[in-house]
Motif scaffolding. Structure first.
Motif, PDB file in Angstrom:
ATOM      1  N   LYS A   1      19.886 -16.498 -19.267  1.00 48.82           N
ATOM      2  CA  LYS A   1      20.106 -16.637 -20.705  1.00 48.82           C
ATOM      3  C   LYS A   1      19.560 -15.436 -21.470  1.00 48.82           C
ATOM      4  O   LYS A   1      20.087 -15.072 -22.541  1.00 48.82           O
ATOM      5  CB  LYS A   1      19.445 -17.919 -21.205  1.00 48.82           C
ATOM      6  N   SER A   2      18.547 -14.797 -20.939  1.00 51.02           N
ATOM      7  CA  SER A   2      17.949 -13.654 -21.628  1.00 51.02           C
ATOM      8  C   SER A   2      18.889 -12.462 -21.697  1.00 51.02           C
ATOM      9  O   SER A   2      18.674 -11.550 -22.510  1.00 51.02           O
ATOM     10  CB  SER A   2      16.653 -13.241 -20.933  1.00 51.02           C
ATOM     11  N   LEU A   3      19.907 -12.454 -20.896  1.00 49.66           N
ATOM     12  CA  LEU A   3      20.848 -11.330 -20.899  1.00 49.66           C
ATOM     13  C   LEU A   3      21.862 -11.437 -22.035  1.00 49.66           C
ATOM     14  O   LEU A   3      22.511 -10.438 -22.373  1.00 49.66           O
ATOM     15  CB  LEU A   3      21.587 -11.261 -19.560  1.00 49.66           C
ATOM     16  N   HIS A   4      22.027 -12.636 -22.605  1.00 52.37           N
ATOM     17  CA  HIS A   4      22.956 -12.866 -23.716  1.00 52.37           C
ATOM     18  C   HIS A   4      24.380 -12.392 -23.371  1.00 52.37           C
ATOM     19  O   HIS A   4      24.998 -11.619 -24.107  1.00 52.37           O
ATOM     20  CB  HIS A   4      22.471 -12.163 -24.992  1.00 52.37           C
ATOM     21  N   ILE A   5      24.871 -12.862 -22.266  1.00 51.04           N
ATOM     22  CA  ILE A   5      26.216 -12.481 -21.817  1.00 51.04           C
ATOM     23  C   ILE A   5      27.248 -13.273 -22.622  1.00 51.04           C
ATOM     24  O   ILE A   5      27.191 -14.506 -22.671  1.00 51.04           O
ATOM     25  CB  ILE A   5      26.374 -12.748 -20.315  1.00 51.04           C
ATOM     26  N   PRO A   6      28.200 -12.617 -23.254  1.00 50.64           N
ATOM     27  CA  PRO A   6      29.205 -13.331 -24.074  1.00 50.64           C
ATOM     28  C   PRO A   6      30.172 -14.126 -23.183  1.00 50.64           C
ATOM     29  O   PRO A   6      30.541 -13.670 -22.098  1.00 50.64           O
ATOM     30  CB  PRO A   6      29.920 -12.216 -24.832  1.00 50.64           C
ATOM     31  N   PRO A   7      30.606 -15.286 -23.631  1.00 49.41           N
ATOM     32  CA  PRO A   7      31.537 -16.096 -22.835  1.00 49.41           C
ATOM     33  C   PRO A   7      32.956 -15.541 -22.808  1.00 49.41           C
ATOM     34  O   PRO A   7      33.792 -16.011 -22.027  1.00 49.41           O
ATOM     35  CB  PRO A   7      31.507 -17.457 -23.545  1.00 49.41           C
ATOM     36  N   HIS A   8      33.226 -14.542 -23.653  1.00 50.02           N
ATOM     37  CA  HIS A   8      34.583 -13.989 -23.695  1.00 50.02           C
ATOM     38  C   HIS A   8      34.932 -13.245 -22.407  1.00 50.02           C
ATOM     39  O   HIS A   8      36.122 -13.091 -22.080  1.00 50.02           O
ATOM     40  CB  HIS A   8      34.739 -13.062 -24.904  1.00 50.02           C
ATOM     41  N   ILE A   9      33.928 -12.772 -21.669  1.00 49.21           N
ATOM     42  CA  ILE A   9      34.214 -12.095 -20.395  1.00 49.21           C
ATOM     43  C   ILE A   9      34.842 -13.093 -19.422  1.00 49.21           C
ATOM     44  O   ILE A   9      35.799 -12.775 -18.700  1.00 49.21           O
ATOM     45  CB  ILE A   9      32.922 -11.489 -19.817  1.00 49.21           C
ATOM     46  N   ASN A  10      34.303 -14.302 -19.423  1.00 53.10           N
ATOM     47  CA  ASN A  10      34.882 -15.347 -18.577  1.00 53.10           C
ATOM     48  C   ASN A  10      36.324 -15.647 -18.975  1.00 53.10           C
ATOM     49  O   ASN A  10      37.201 -15.835 -18.099  1.00 53.10           O
ATOM     50  CB  ASN A  10      34.027 -16.607 -18.688  1.00 53.10           C
ATOM     51  N   LEU A  11      36.608 -15.676 -20.274  1.00 56.99           N
ATOM     52  CA  LEU A  11      37.962 -15.951 -20.750  1.00 56.99           C
ATOM     53  C   LEU A  11      38.942 -14.860 -20.304  1.00 56.99           C
ATOM     54  O   LEU A  11      40.048 -15.152 -19.832  1.00 56.99           O
ATOM     55  CB  LEU A  11      37.962 -16.076 -22.271  1.00 56.99           C
ATOM     56  N   VAL A  12      38.530 -13.588 -20.451  1.00 60.01           N
ATOM     57  CA  VAL A  12      39.404 -12.475 -20.063  1.00 60.01           C
ATOM     58  C   VAL A  12      39.684 -12.505 -18.553  1.00 60.01           C
ATOM     59  O   VAL A  12      40.836 -12.351 -18.113  1.00 60.01           O
ATOM     60  CB  VAL A  12      38.766 -11.132 -20.485  1.00 60.01           C
ATOM     61  N   LEU A  13      38.637 -12.703 -17.765  1.00 59.49           N
ATOM     62  CA  LEU A  13      38.825 -12.744 -16.312  1.00 59.49           C
ATOM     63  C   LEU A  13      39.681 -13.937 -15.893  1.00 59.49           C
ATOM     64  O   LEU A  13      40.493 -13.833 -14.964  1.00 59.49           O
ATOM     65  CB  LEU A  13      37.463 -12.792 -15.623  1.00 59.49           C
ATOM     66  N   TRP A  14      39.507 -15.070 -16.573  1.00 57.87           N
ATOM     67  CA  TRP A  14      40.286 -16.256 -16.229  1.00 57.87           C
ATOM     68  C   TRP A  14      41.766 -16.038 -16.511  1.00 57.87           C
ATOM     69  O   TRP A  14      42.626 -16.394 -15.701  1.00 57.87           O
ATOM     70  CB  TRP A  14      39.754 -17.445 -17.020  1.00 57.87           C
ATOM     71  N   ILE A  15      42.068 -15.457 -17.656  1.00 58.25           N
ATOM     72  CA  ILE A  15      43.475 -15.183 -18.008  1.00 58.25           C
ATOM     73  C   ILE A  15      44.066 -14.156 -17.044  1.00 58.25           C
ATOM     74  O   ILE A  15      45.220 -14.285 -16.601  1.00 58.25           O
ATOM     75  CB  ILE A  15      43.576 -14.702 -19.472  1.00 58.25           C
ATOM     76  N   LEU A  16      43.280 -13.131 -16.713  1.00 56.80           N
ATOM     77  CA  LEU A  16      43.759 -12.116 -15.770  1.00 56.80           C
ATOM     78  C   LEU A  16      44.032 -12.733 -14.398  1.00 56.80           C
ATOM     79  O   LEU A  16      45.065 -12.446 -13.770  1.00 56.80           O
ATOM     80  CB  LEU A  16      42.723 -10.994 -15.655  1.00 56.80           C
ATOM     81  N   ALA A  17      43.125 -13.593 -13.936  1.00 62.78           N
ATOM     82  CA  ALA A  17      43.315 -14.240 -12.628  1.00 62.78           C
ATOM     83  C   ALA A  17      44.538 -15.150 -12.648  1.00 62.78           C
ATOM     84  O   ALA A  17      45.307 -15.196 -11.680  1.00 62.78           O
ATOM     85  CB  ALA A  17      42.064 -15.035 -12.260  1.00 62.78           C
ATOM     86  N   LEU A  18      44.745 -15.874 -13.741  1.00 65.22           N
ATOM     87  CA  LEU A  18      45.914 -16.751 -13.844  1.00 65.22           C
ATOM     88  C   LEU A  18      47.206 -15.947 -13.850  1.00 65.22           C
ATOM     89  O   LEU A  18      48.200 -16.330 -13.202  1.00 65.22           O
ATOM     90  CB  LEU A  18      45.809 -17.591 -15.119  1.00 65.22           C
ATOM     91  N   THR A  19      47.204 -14.819 -14.559  1.00 64.77           N
ATOM     92  CA  THR A  19      48.403 -13.971 -14.605  1.00 64.77           C
ATOM     93  C   THR A  19      48.730 -13.410 -13.228  1.00 64.77           C
ATOM     94  O   THR A  19      49.904 -13.425 -12.796  1.00 64.77           O
ATOM     95  CB  THR A  19      48.190 -12.815 -15.593  1.00 64.77           C
ATOM     96  N   VAL A  20      47.713 -12.929 -12.528  1.00 66.71           N
ATOM     97  CA  VAL A  20      47.944 -12.389 -11.185  1.00 66.71           C
ATOM     98  C   VAL A  20      48.433 -13.485 -10.234  1.00 66.71           C
ATOM     99  O   VAL A  20      49.325 -13.265  -9.408  1.00 66.71           O
ATOM    100  CB  VAL A  20      46.654 -11.731 -10.647  1.00 66.71           C
ATOM    101  N   LEU A  21      47.877 -14.688 -10.373  1.00 64.70           N
ATOM    102  CA  LEU A  21      48.302 -15.798  -9.518  1.00 64.70           C
ATOM    103  C   LEU A  21      49.773 -16.138  -9.754  1.00 64.70           C
ATOM    104  O   LEU A  21      50.529 -16.364  -8.787  1.00 64.70           O
ATOM    105  CB  LEU A  21      47.429 -17.023  -9.785  1.00 64.70           C
ATOM    106  N   VAL A  22      50.200 -16.180 -11.002  1.00 66.88           N
ATOM    107  CA  VAL A  22      51.601 -16.485 -11.303  1.00 66.88           C
ATOM    108  C   VAL A  22      52.527 -15.418 -10.724  1.00 66.88           C
ATOM    109  O   VAL A  22      53.566 -15.729 -10.118  1.00 66.88           O
ATOM    110  CB  VAL A  22      51.797 -16.622 -12.826  1.00 66.88           C
ATOM    111  N   CYS A  23      52.147 -14.156 -10.873  1.00 72.76           N
ATOM    112  CA  CYS A  23      52.987 -13.056 -10.357  1.00 72.76           C
ATOM    113  C   CYS A  23      53.068 -13.090  -8.834  1.00 72.76           C
ATOM    114  O   CYS A  23      54.161 -12.969  -8.255  1.00 72.76           O
ATOM    115  CB  CYS A  23      52.428 -11.716 -10.832  1.00 72.76           C
ATOM    116  N   VAL A  24      51.932 -13.257  -8.184  1.00 72.14           N
ATOM    117  CA  VAL A  24      51.916 -13.272  -6.723  1.00 72.14           C
ATOM    118  C   VAL A  24      52.673 -14.485  -6.181  1.00 72.14           C
ATOM    119  O   VAL A  24      53.453 -14.375  -5.226  1.00 72.14           O
ATOM    120  CB  VAL A  24      50.464 -13.255  -6.205  1.00 72.14           C
ATOM    121  N   THR A  25      52.473 -15.642  -6.804  1.00 71.23           N
ATOM    122  CA  THR A  25      53.152 -16.854  -6.343  1.00 71.23           C
ATOM    123  C   THR A  25      54.657 -16.743  -6.515  1.00 71.23           C
ATOM    124  O   THR A  25      55.434 -17.124  -5.627  1.00 71.23           O
ATOM    125  CB  THR A  25      52.623 -18.080  -7.104  1.00 71.23           C
ATOM    126  N   THR A  26      55.098 -16.228  -7.644  1.00 70.15           N
ATOM    127  CA  THR A  26      56.535 -16.071  -7.887  1.00 70.15           C
ATOM    128  C   THR A  26      57.161 -15.128  -6.871  1.00 70.15           C
ATOM    129  O   THR A  26      58.233 -15.405  -6.315  1.00 70.15           O
ATOM    130  CB  THR A  26      56.780 -15.549  -9.309  1.00 70.15           C
TER     131      THR A  26
END
Length: 573
Positions: free
Chosen positions: A240-265
């Motif tokens: 918690k002392s690092l104060h990491i923003p939760p938006h990094i998780n959002l960006v990585l999640w969207i990127l992972a979902l996009t790559v999964l859709v492309c690879v699966t298709t």
């Protein structure tokens, strides 16, 4: 028509008739060939008997040389020439034509590419791996190609002589598991040894779908696990002392979902158009484990979903949708491990087999999140039991099993994934990081350290998509270290968690940049996937696809023996 020479011919030249054949339709060609075969077998007047000093019979054989479709006039000719003259003329004519694919000794080059007779096949005919609608259509397609190309394995005929056989069913028949270890090499068993032949041309670029391996789901594994890592870094009390923003998780999640859709298709398109290539990947001892990857990635995305997108608890139907296909495939693979004959565990075990075990622990974590802890305990028990068996098999290496190739050493990082995932699953199910969870964590930590101190395991190999699968174990142990730091706070535990997190994220970043460069700048991300084109049996060294001269000599020897056996010629003619 065959015209007999009179027996007073003083030369030792065998005369044959050469007829130019102008193919009209494939059905007509097949009927002509069948009629010609029947005539040659039933008509004793078309046999050639060797000319000896004491006995002498002149029975010329009729041979039909097939030529490609002529775009000019459909003229035909028929004249009698010697076999030697015909061969030399044919070779001279072929030398003036543009060859489709030179025989390199490393691949068959596709049907009819560079063999004794010219066929109507296009350059690099990849229909070999296309999805066939019916078995009859497949057989009708393969038959004329086999007859024209003649590059099939050499088999023994009824007289024990070496003759021309049909294709060794390298496509229609499943490749034995041991054959992959014998014919392939490399970190992911994706390179063909120099002594092996393949069914497709090496020096020609294959269609994109044939070059797209199932190992591409490794990219999805790396990115989706990173989304979970940064989610834990943002909400964990230990960081918690690092104060990491939760938006990094959002960006990585969207990127992972996009790559999964492309690879699966893309892979679904490969299933539709080149199902034979999918089947060969399924029997591959390394790639079979990546068939678990899509379901593991889906469970990763469900676990690491950003709070702003998943505010409510996950529905149990989500767990059922991802876990049921995984469990059915698991029953098949574990059954083969136990009593699969040539595919039992001691024959096919390799570090990537941990992928088929890790999914049990990931499914247990997701079951705990949806509130089904009892199914989670069941999956944890099944996964841990098979992990122990797999770990002992790979660690001890049974005397009867083939030694693990040196090129497979980088995948030893997969050893880290199962115990670290088991530790996370135990904490999710029972709500505490107790002795069992810490035992699994310490095992994973020791294996991680033992690999880090041996950097030569990871040096000397060129980049490939398969390297993405090595980031997933590093990320998993980083998440476990964060959990350990929560229950055992201290400078050492927090330092280990931050260090491992930094290493795993750096590795993913480097691989992501390398992937973009190889895909869009150098365009070398997807080379020819040679692993799917190996033959079912090893071709004996020195056995080359037949040419016209070799075929003619073998035919003459066979005819002479059959002629002398069927009818005794008089000594004085």
């Amino acid at each position: 028509m065959v015209k007999e020479r009179n027996s007073q011919n003083q030369t030792n030249i065998h005369f044959v008739d050469i007829h130019e054949v102008v193919p009209e339709e494939e059905e007509d060609e097949e009927e002509d060939e069948k009629t010609q075969l029947e005539n040659n077998n039933n008509n004793n007047n078309n046999k050639m008997v060797e000319k000896a000093p004491e006995k002498r019979l002149n029975r010329p054989i009729t041979m039909k040389f097939r030529e490609g479709r002529r775009n000019t006039t459909h003229s035909s000719f028929s004249r009698q020439v010697s076999l030697e003259t015909g061969v030399s003329k044919l070779n001279k004519a072929r030398n003036n034509e543009v060859k489709t694919l030179p025989r390199s000794g490393r691949s068959f080059g596709g049907f009819g590419s560079s063999h004794g007779v010219e066929s109507n096949c296009k350059k690099g005919d990849f229909n070999l791996f296309r999805t066939k609608s019916t078995l009859g259509k497949q057989n009708s397609f393969m038959l004329p190609l086999r007859k024209e190309s003649g590059f099939d394995q050499f088999q023994k005929n009824g007289n024990g002589e070496e003759g021309v056989g049909l294709l060794d069913e390298s496509v229609n028949k499943s490749v034995p598991a041991g054959r992959y270890f014998a014919a392939l090499t490399g970190p992911e068993l994706d390179q063909v040894k120099d002594t092996e032949d393949i069914l497709l041309p090496k020096d020609e670029k294959w269609p994109f779908l044939l070059r797209f391996p199932i190992g591409c789901f490794g990219m999805c594994l790396g990115l989706s696990s990173q989304a979970i890592l940064w989610h834990n870094l943002a909400i964990s009390p230990a960081t918690k002392s690092l104060h990491i923003p939760p938006h990094i998780n959002l960006v990585l999640w969207i990127l992972a979902l996009t790559v999964l859709v492309c690879v699966t298709t893309t892979y679904l398109l490969k299933c539709i158009f080149y199902f034979e290539a999918i089947r060969r990947e399924y029997f591959h001892p390394v790639r079979i484990n990546f068939f678990f990857a899509p379901w593991v990635v889906c469970m990763f995305l469900a676990i690491g979903a950003p709070p702003m997108l998943a505010q409510k608890p996950l529905h149990p139907a989500l767990w059922c949708a991802f876990m049921i296909p995984y469990f059915l495939l698991e029953l098949k693979i574990y059954g083969q491990w136990l009593s699969g004959g040539k595919r039992r565990l001691c024959k096919v075990a390799n570090p990537s087999s941990h992928l088929s075990v890790v999914g049990n622990f990931v499914g247990a974590v997701l079951a705990a999140k949806v509130g089904w802890k009892e199914p989670g305990k069941f999956l944890w028990a099944v996964g841990f039991a098979h992990y122990l068996v797999l770990f002992v098999t790979l660690y001890q290496r049974l005397p009867t099993s083939v030694a693990l190739p040196k090129e497979l050493h980088p995948v030893y990082s997969m050893f880290i994934a199962a115990p670290s995932a088991a530790s996370i699953a135990w904490e999710a199910i029972y709500g505490e990081f107790d002795g069992s969870a810490r035992t699994c964590y310490f095992i994973a930590l020791f294996l991680y350290i033992s690999l880090v101190v041996r950097l030569n395991f990871f040096l000397g190999f060129k980049f490939s998509v398969a390297w993405w699968s090595y980031t997933f174990p590093m990320t998993t142990i980083s998440i476990t270290s964060i959990k350990y730091a929560e229950y055992n706070p201290g400078v050492a535990s927090k330092g280990i968690a931050l260090t491992l997190s930094f290493l795993s994220s750096s590795m993913v970043f480097v691989l992501f940049i390398s992937t973009l460069l190889h895909a869009f700048v150098w365009q070398t991300l997807f080379p020819n996937d040679l692993a799917i084109a190996i033959t079912t049996t090893r071709h004996i060294k020195g056995k080359k696809p037949i040419n016209l001269k070799r075929w003619a000599k073998q035919s003459l020897v066979s005819i002479r023996k059959n002629g002398s056996g069927d009818k005794q010629a008089p000594e004085n003619d």
